[in-house]
Design an enzyme around this catalytic site. Sequence first.
Site, PDB file in Angstrom:
ATOM      1  N   LYS A  92      45.597  47.631-134.793  1.00 24.26           N
ATOM      2  CA  LYS A  92      46.079  46.482-133.927  1.00 24.26           C
ATOM      3  C   LYS A  92      45.255  45.921-132.677  1.00 24.26           C
ATOM      4  CE  LYS A  92      48.060  42.508-133.786  1.00 24.26           C
ATOM      5  NZ  LYS A  92      46.701  41.834-133.235  1.00 24.26           N
ATOM      6  N   GLN A 113      43.831  51.051-126.666  1.00 29.15           N
ATOM      7  CA  GLN A 113      44.454  49.974-126.781  1.00 29.15           C
ATOM      8  C   GLN A 113      45.611  51.105-127.941  1.00 29.15           C
ATOM      9  OE1 GLN A 113      43.954  46.149-127.021  1.00 29.15           O
ATOM     10  NE2 GLN A 113      45.508  46.481-127.286  1.00 29.15           N
ATOM     11  N   LYS A 116      47.864  51.442-125.286  1.00 32.90           N
ATOM     12  CA  LYS A 116      48.936  49.990-124.669  1.00 32.90           C
ATOM     13  C   LYS A 116      49.947  49.787-125.567  1.00 32.90           C
ATOM     14  CE  LYS A 116      45.770  46.833-123.206  1.00 32.90           C
ATOM     15  NZ  LYS A 116      45.278  45.832-123.528  1.00 32.90           N
ATOM     16  N   LYS A 128      39.917  47.556-132.071  1.00 33.70           N
ATOM     17  CA  LYS A 128      39.040  47.093-131.106  1.00 33.70           C
ATOM     18  C   LYS A 128      37.688  46.558-132.190  1.00 33.70           C
ATOM     19  CE  LYS A 128      39.683  44.769-127.563  1.00 33.70           C
ATOM     20  NZ  LYS A 128      40.805  44.160-126.906  1.00 33.70           N
ATOM     21  N   GLY A 167      42.657  38.021-131.158  1.00 37.19           N
ATOM     22  CA  GLY A 167      41.105  37.428-130.732  1.00 37.19           C
ATOM     23  C   GLY A 167      41.284  38.381-129.198  1.00 37.19           C
ATOM     24  N   ASP A 168      39.618  38.266-128.832  1.00 39.31           N
ATOM     25  CA  ASP A 168      39.409  39.203-127.493  1.00 39.31           C
ATOM     26  C   ASP A 168      38.527  37.841-126.746  1.00 39.31           C
ATOM     27  OD1 ASP A 168      39.749  41.202-125.692  1.00 39.31           O
ATOM     28  OD2 ASP A 168      37.504  41.220-125.967  1.00 39.31           O
ATOM     29  N   THR A 211      49.012  37.650-121.969  1.00 40.70           N
ATOM     30  CA  THR A 211      48.636  38.347-121.715  1.00 40.70           C
ATOM     31  C   THR A 211      48.627  37.755-119.899  1.00 40.70           C
ATOM     32  OG1 THR A 211      46.375  38.744-123.600  1.00 40.70           O
ATOM     33  CG2 THR A 211      46.452  39.203-120.764  1.00 40.70           C
ATOM     34  N   ASN A 242      41.047  32.995-120.161  1.00 42.23           N
ATOM     35  CA  ASN A 242      42.329  32.492-120.618  1.00 42.23           C
ATOM     36  C   ASN A 242      43.345  34.107-119.631  1.00 42.23           C
ATOM     37  OD1 ASN A 242      44.452  31.406-122.310  1.00 42.23           O
ATOM     38  ND2 ASN A 242      44.806  33.279-123.258  1.00 42.23           N
TER      39      ASN A 242
END
Length: 446
Positions: A92, A113, A116, A128, A167-168, A211, A242
């Site tokens: 993920k 990640q 996290k 990622k 998304g990123d 986030t 964002n």
Amino acid sequence: MSFESNFNAFDEWISQRHPDQQEYLQATREIAGDIIDVYNANEEYQQFDVLRRLTVPERIIHFSVCWLNDAGKVEFNQGWRVQHSGLIGPYKGGLRFHPTVNESILKFLAFEQSFKNALTGLPMGGAKGGSDFNPKGRSQHEIMRFCQTFMTELQHHIGPNTDVPAGDINVGAREIGYMYGQYRNIHNRFSGTLTGKGLSFGGSHVRTEATGFGLIYMLQAVLEHHQQAIEGLRIGISGAGNVALHAALRAAQLGATVVSLSNSRGCIVNNNGFSEADIQWAIAHKANEDNILTALQEHAGGDWHDGKTPWDAPMDIALPCATQNELDEDAAQTLVHNDVAFILEGANMPCTDAARKVFEQHHIPFVPGKAANAGGVAISGMEMAQNASFQRDSYSQIDKTLQQIMRDIHQKMVEEGTHNGRTNYAKGANIAGFKRLADAMVAQGI
């Protein structure tokens, strides 16, 4: 064996393997330094060599993306998916479209990640991916064609129980929609293969805000732990994407004074603070402005500083939300000189090693990105669950769950990082994430 010799042996090993991947080396060294005592105290961790194994991605997928632009000419980009750890759930993590994307950056992001996601308590592995494609200046049709071609290759390697991208940077609901449409057309299947989808086809409430909102919920937990409240505090934020804008929005709604935002062109500082309405205006008009921050200055006032970062401005709390290694040692020294009280990372590894050492030397609470910005992936995990059950929770339900997840992460950091009455949040986050991943590795064998 001493701490120093263990750490130096690990550092020599990984540096020899990846001498040119500086972001990746920075991330792995930082975690290794914090968890080495835990590793040395556990015979099973040493027997299964979990430290070195956890730093090596399980799989790196590298592919070419050839697509047609509006002029009918072929363009060529590179694509990657770094599937770092699937120990505790499907891979993920986000997809990033930016000309700076390379293997080192994606390896560091996938590594972070994994820790996290472990901190959230949800069953998600770490990954990622992305491409060096630059969507700036491209038509909507070009972006759609690129996304479809990118997904035509990526679809071989993902799925709801295998890898669930999100998304990123430069990959929002529009790009996710194009990629998801291509995946659905190829597989003739509606499934939770991507998160960050639009609400009309399986997306989750609060995902856009998650986030940034989660960062502020973590800030609240930290402040409460230090017997303080957010009302009236001066908060400096870098970035204008964002995360930054939604962190600013929630902070203003809770009574804080948001004094800055920034982008690659400079920063805007408003010593009187941006109101909730000002930030809502910036969010609403961002897509239509060449530089939303200069437009915000005209709309709401403040001072524009061309080519500058916001860290010279007096602030009680610093929230770097732009990009990796944006806040260096000099900026950290300036913040300390101006009596900053807390630093929380909204971006992934935005503080350099030297900056982090400055904060530690001055005993300033510092919360790393793997904990402070975990709200986005937490809501992505909830979107996966909603897709699997063909249900959708309400906005208020999800927002409450997000608040609780951030408080739970804070508690884990306090439990693992408190010594002699002081909490080292970075060390606590690294140890808590490491223990969950290491225990899963030992339980699953080799």
